[in-house]
Design a protein around this motif. Sequence first.
Motif, PDB file in Angstrom:
ATOM      1  N   ARG A   1     -35.489 -66.493   4.307  1.00 39.20           N
ATOM      2  CA  ARG A   1     -35.105 -65.426   3.378  1.00 39.20           C
ATOM      3  C   ARG A   1     -34.046 -64.598   4.093  1.00 39.20           C
ATOM      4  NH1 ARG A   1     -38.553 -61.185   5.255  1.00 39.20           N
ATOM      5  NH2 ARG A   1     -40.123 -62.082   6.628  1.00 39.20           N
ATOM      6  N   PHE A   2     -33.102 -64.057   3.345  1.00 32.46           N
ATOM      7  CA  PHE A   2     -31.988 -63.379   3.996  1.00 32.46           C
ATOM      8  C   PHE A   2     -31.463 -62.240   3.141  1.00 32.46           C
ATOM      9  CE2 PHE A   2     -29.994 -66.246   1.074  1.00 32.46           C
ATOM     10  CZ  PHE A   2     -28.753 -65.721   0.771  1.00 32.46           C
ATOM     11  N   ASP A   3     -30.627 -61.411   3.750  1.00 30.31           N
ATOM     12  CA  ASP A   3     -29.974 -60.296   3.051  1.00 30.31           C
ATOM     13  C   ASP A   3     -28.580 -60.725   2.602  1.00 30.31           C
ATOM     14  OD1 ASP A   3     -32.119 -58.591   3.584  1.00 30.31           O
ATOM     15  OD2 ASP A   3     -31.252 -57.891   5.473  1.00 30.31           O
ATOM     16  N   TYR A   4     -28.278 -60.474   1.317  1.00 26.63           N
ATOM     17  CA  TYR A   4     -26.901 -60.651   0.858  1.00 26.63           C
ATOM     18  C   TYR A   4     -25.962 -59.809   1.719  1.00 26.63           C
ATOM     19  CZ  TYR A   4     -28.355 -62.412  -3.828  1.00 26.63           C
ATOM     20  OH  TYR A   4     -28.854 -63.130  -4.883  1.00 26.63           O
ATOM     21  N   GLN A   5     -24.688 -60.152   1.722  1.00 26.94           N
ATOM     22  CA  GLN A   5     -23.725 -59.298   2.402  1.00 26.94           C
ATOM     23  C   GLN A   5     -23.771 -57.901   1.773  1.00 26.94           C
ATOM     24  OE1 GLN A   5     -19.597 -60.372   1.962  1.00 26.94           O
ATOM     25  NE2 GLN A   5     -19.903 -61.296  -0.049  1.00 26.94           N
ATOM     26  N   GLY A   6     -23.772 -56.900   2.649  1.00 25.84           N
ATOM     27  CA  GLY A   6     -23.786 -55.511   2.188  1.00 25.84           C
ATOM     28  C   GLY A   6     -25.164 -54.953   1.921  1.00 25.84           C
ATOM     29  N   LEU A   7     -26.212 -55.741   2.130  1.00 30.77           N
ATOM     30  CA  LEU A   7     -27.582 -55.264   1.930  1.00 30.77           C
ATOM     31  C   LEU A   7     -28.396 -55.457   3.208  1.00 30.77           C
ATOM     32  CD1 LEU A   7     -28.538 -56.566  -1.639  1.00 30.77           C
ATOM     33  CD2 LEU A   7     -27.983 -54.227  -0.982  1.00 30.77           C
ATOM     34  N   GLY A   8     -29.349 -54.557   3.423  1.00 32.24           N
ATOM     35  CA  GLY A   8     -30.213 -54.692   4.595  1.00 32.24           C
ATOM     36  C   GLY A   8     -29.415 -54.699   5.877  1.00 32.24           C
ATOM     37  N   ASP A   9     -29.658 -55.701   6.708  1.00 33.60           N
ATOM     38  CA  ASP A   9     -28.970 -55.808   7.996  1.00 33.60           C
ATOM     39  C   ASP A   9     -27.617 -56.499   7.897  1.00 33.60           C
ATOM     40  OD1 ASP A   9     -31.046 -54.622   9.544  1.00 33.60           O
ATOM     41  OD2 ASP A   9     -32.183 -56.491   9.437  1.00 33.60           O
ATOM     42  N   SER A  10     -27.317 -57.076   6.757  1.00 39.28           N
ATOM     43  CA  SER A  10     -26.077 -57.853   6.631  1.00 39.28           C
ATOM     44  C   SER A  10     -24.861 -56.949   6.436  1.00 39.28           C
ATOM     45  CB  SER A  10     -26.180 -58.840   5.470  1.00 39.28           C
ATOM     46  OG  SER A  10     -27.155 -59.831   5.743  1.00 39.28           O
ATOM     47  N   GLU A  11     -23.772 -57.346   7.049  1.00 36.09           N
ATOM     48  CA  GLU A  11     -22.536 -56.569   6.997  1.00 36.09           C
ATOM     49  C   GLU A  11     -21.764 -56.840   5.706  1.00 36.09           C
ATOM     50  OE1 GLU A  11     -21.785 -56.748  11.845  1.00 36.09           O
ATOM     51  OE2 GLU A  11     -20.541 -57.922  10.476  1.00 36.09           O
ATOM     52  N   GLY A  12     -20.751 -56.007   5.463  1.00 36.21           N
ATOM     53  CA  GLY A  12     -19.882 -56.209   4.315  1.00 36.21           C
ATOM     54  C   GLY A  12     -20.234 -55.297   3.157  1.00 36.21           C
ATOM     55  N   GLU A  13     -19.665 -55.578   2.017  1.00 35.28           N
ATOM     56  CA  GLU A  13     -19.877 -54.789   0.805  1.00 35.28           C
ATOM     57  C   GLU A  13     -20.698 -55.594  -0.191  1.00 35.28           C
ATOM     58  OE1 GLU A  13     -17.302 -52.673  -2.806  1.00 35.28           O
ATOM     59  OE2 GLU A  13     -16.283 -53.647  -1.118  1.00 35.28           O
ATOM     60  N   PHE A  14     -21.752 -54.964  -0.717  1.00 32.06           N
ATOM     61  CA  PHE A  14     -22.565 -55.641  -1.737  1.00 32.06           C
ATOM     62  C   PHE A  14     -21.794 -55.661  -3.054  1.00 32.06           C
ATOM     63  CE2 PHE A  14     -25.960 -55.318  -5.086  1.00 32.06           C
ATOM     64  CZ  PHE A  14     -26.347 -56.654  -4.987  1.00 32.06           C
ATOM     65  N   VAL A  15     -21.607 -56.844  -3.588  1.00 36.12           N
ATOM     66  CA  VAL A  15     -20.779 -56.977  -4.794  1.00 36.12           C
ATOM     67  C   VAL A  15     -21.604 -57.355  -6.026  1.00 36.12           C
ATOM     68  CG1 VAL A  15     -18.629 -57.475  -3.597  1.00 36.12           C
ATOM     69  CG2 VAL A  15     -20.226 -59.348  -4.077  1.00 36.12           C
ATOM     70  N   GLY A  16     -22.926 -57.366  -5.902  1.00 35.11           N
ATOM     71  CA  GLY A  16     -23.771 -57.650  -7.053  1.00 35.11           C
ATOM     72  C   GLY A  16     -24.138 -59.120  -7.152  1.00 35.11           C
ATOM     73  N   PHE A  17     -25.227 -59.362  -7.876  1.00 37.75           N
ATOM     74  CA  PHE A  17     -25.713 -60.734  -8.002  1.00 37.75           C
ATOM     75  C   PHE A  17     -24.692 -61.631  -8.686  1.00 37.75           C
ATOM     76  CE2 PHE A  17     -26.618 -59.280 -12.269  1.00 37.75           C
ATOM     77  CZ  PHE A  17     -26.559 -60.428 -13.052  1.00 37.75           C
ATOM     78  N   GLU A  18     -23.803 -61.032  -9.491  1.00 38.55           N
ATOM     79  CA  GLU A  18     -22.800 -61.822 -10.209  1.00 38.55           C
ATOM     80  C   GLU A  18     -21.901 -62.600  -9.250  1.00 38.55           C
ATOM     81  OE1 GLU A  18     -23.232 -58.558 -10.250  1.00 38.55           O
ATOM     82  OE2 GLU A  18     -22.965 -57.667 -12.246  1.00 38.55           O
ATOM     83  N   TYR A  19     -21.757 -62.082  -8.029  1.00 32.87           N
ATOM     84  CA  TYR A  19     -20.870 -62.706  -7.041  1.00 32.87           C
ATOM     85  C   TYR A  19     -21.660 -63.152  -5.807  1.00 32.87           C
ATOM     86  CZ  TYR A  19     -17.576 -60.192 -10.009  1.00 32.87           C
ATOM     87  OH  TYR A  19     -16.883 -59.711 -11.094  1.00 32.87           O
ATOM     88  N   ALA A  20     -22.908 -63.534  -6.015  1.00 30.79           N
ATOM     89  CA  ALA A  20     -23.769 -63.924  -4.891  1.00 30.79           C
ATOM     90  C   ALA A  20     -23.489 -65.331  -4.385  1.00 30.79           C
ATOM     91  CB  ALA A  20     -25.241 -63.813  -5.303  1.00 30.79           C
ATOM     92  N   GLY A  21     -22.687 -66.104  -5.100  1.00 33.26           N
ATOM     93  CA  GLY A  21     -22.434 -67.489  -4.727  1.00 33.26           C
ATOM     94  C   GLY A  21     -22.039 -67.690  -3.277  1.00 33.26           C
ATOM     95  N   PRO A  22     -21.045 -66.931  -2.743  1.00 31.81           N
ATOM     96  CA  PRO A  22     -20.665 -67.119  -1.342  1.00 31.81           C
ATOM     97  C   PRO A  22     -21.803 -66.878  -0.352  1.00 31.81           C
ATOM     98  CG  PRO A  22     -18.943 -65.960  -2.520  1.00 31.81           C
ATOM     99  CD  PRO A  22     -20.107 -66.045  -3.457  1.00 31.81           C
ATOM    100  N   SER A  23     -22.659 -65.888  -0.630  1.00 27.66           N
ATOM    101  CA  SER A  23     -23.802 -65.641   0.252  1.00 27.66           C
ATOM    102  C   SER A  23     -24.774 -66.811   0.220  1.00 27.66           C
ATOM    103  CB  SER A  23     -24.533 -64.352  -0.153  1.00 27.66           C
ATOM    104  OG  SER A  23     -23.778 -63.197   0.142  1.00 27.66           O
ATOM    105  N   ILE A  24     -25.039 -67.337  -0.975  1.00 32.86           N
ATOM    106  CA  ILE A  24     -25.950 -68.469  -1.102  1.00 32.86           C
ATOM    107  C   ILE A  24     -25.371 -69.697  -0.402  1.00 32.86           C
ATOM    108  CG2 ILE A  24     -27.104 -70.009  -2.724  1.00 32.86           C
ATOM    109  CD1 ILE A  24     -27.074 -67.694  -4.760  1.00 32.86           C
ATOM    110  N   ARG A  25     -24.085 -69.947  -0.624  1.00 37.37           N
ATOM    111  CA  ARG A  25     -23.450 -71.110   0.017  1.00 37.37           C
ATOM    112  C   ARG A  25     -23.488 -70.983   1.535  1.00 37.37           C
ATOM    113  NH1 ARG A  25     -20.332 -75.304  -1.159  1.00 37.37           N
ATOM    114  NH2 ARG A  25     -20.140 -74.713  -3.363  1.00 37.37           N
ATOM    115  N   ALA A  26     -23.198 -69.781   2.055  1.00 38.28           N
ATOM    116  CA  ALA A  26     -23.208 -69.584   3.508  1.00 38.28           C
ATOM    117  C   ALA A  26     -24.594 -69.849   4.084  1.00 38.28           C
ATOM    118  CB  ALA A  26     -22.747 -68.169   3.846  1.00 38.28           C
ATOM    119  N   ALA A  27     -25.637 -69.420   3.359  1.00 36.73           N
ATOM    120  CA  ALA A  27     -27.003 -69.655   3.828  1.00 36.73           C
ATOM    121  C   ALA A  27     -27.330 -71.145   3.843  1.00 36.73           C
ATOM    122  CB  ALA A  27     -27.989 -68.903   2.935  1.00 36.73           C
ATOM    123  N   ILE A  28     -26.925 -71.858   2.805  1.00 35.68           N
ATOM    124  CA  ILE A  28     -27.184 -73.300   2.740  1.00 35.68           C
ATOM    125  C   ILE A  28     -26.386 -74.040   3.814  1.00 35.68           C
ATOM    126  CG2 ILE A  28     -26.934 -75.369   1.308  1.00 35.68           C
ATOM    127  CD1 ILE A  28     -27.546 -73.629  -1.129  1.00 35.68           C
TER     128      ILE A  28
END
Length: 288
Positions: free
Chosen positions: A65-92
């Motif tokens: 389990r992980f934090d999207y960019q911009g949430l929790g410990d993860s760096e960057g700007e949170f851009v909303g679930f609508e743009y979560a694809g890059p975070s999911i791809r990076a995790a995979i």
Amino acid sequence: MAEKTIKFAINDNSLFGILNLPDDAEAIESIVLMIIGGAQTRIGSHRMYVQLARHFCDNGVPVMRFDYQGLGDSEGEFVGFEYAGPSIRAAIDMLYAEFPELKSLVIWSLCDGAAASMIYSAEDVDRISAMVLANPFLETEAGKAQTVLKYYYIKRLFDRELWKKILGLKFKLSDSARSFLSLVKTSTSEEKGGWLGTGITMPQCVLDGLNSFPNPVYFLISSNDIQGLEFYDLIRNDKICKSRIARGDIVVKSIKGGDHTFTDIEVKKIAFDESLLAIKENALLPVV
């Protein structure tokens, strides 16, 4: 069970997650990737993601389990679930690099994380073996109003306590009528311009993603959750989804008495066990 922090990246932003690995884990061939719902961290509502990850791991299923960019410990700007694809791809990407013998990856998610997973999954069908999604979120006022009318108002007509209030002249009919008419008006409204400039509605974007993902999908739909019921109405009225449900490619499990995040302890146990069974059926693991 071992828990360890893992770090990966999107561009220059570091993302952080937690790996839950069974004590006897050697070569990891199957894993569950948990996608958060809402603007939350990897802990989840009332620590549900922590509890669920440990439940899976205690039953032999590795989890991240992980934090999207911009949430929790993860760096960057949170851009909303609508743009979560890059975070999911990076995790995979990270999981397949970290575990070279990985053959099966199952996504588990809730709410708008489930919607994000369906939208993304069509891009990664070769690496995502299956998905287990709970009470997916659809961002439409019209759909929500239709669901309330269908599941709440009809149910209220058969509510003995309501009729006692009406007959005892303790019920404000005018207020209820105004609320009902407002819902009817909202239920027939149309989204202008489409979702995020796509020209189609958000539900249709989610549906298109789901229908482009050929692998098994299991849905947990709580009987007391308007969002989950709205999504259930969407798929059971879609021709492609109806066909896949008939074939067993899509499975819908009703979680009776459940709310959006399974806050009741007994209901949560049922949802956890249903999820575990679905994962073991689709992750090359023995069903116990």
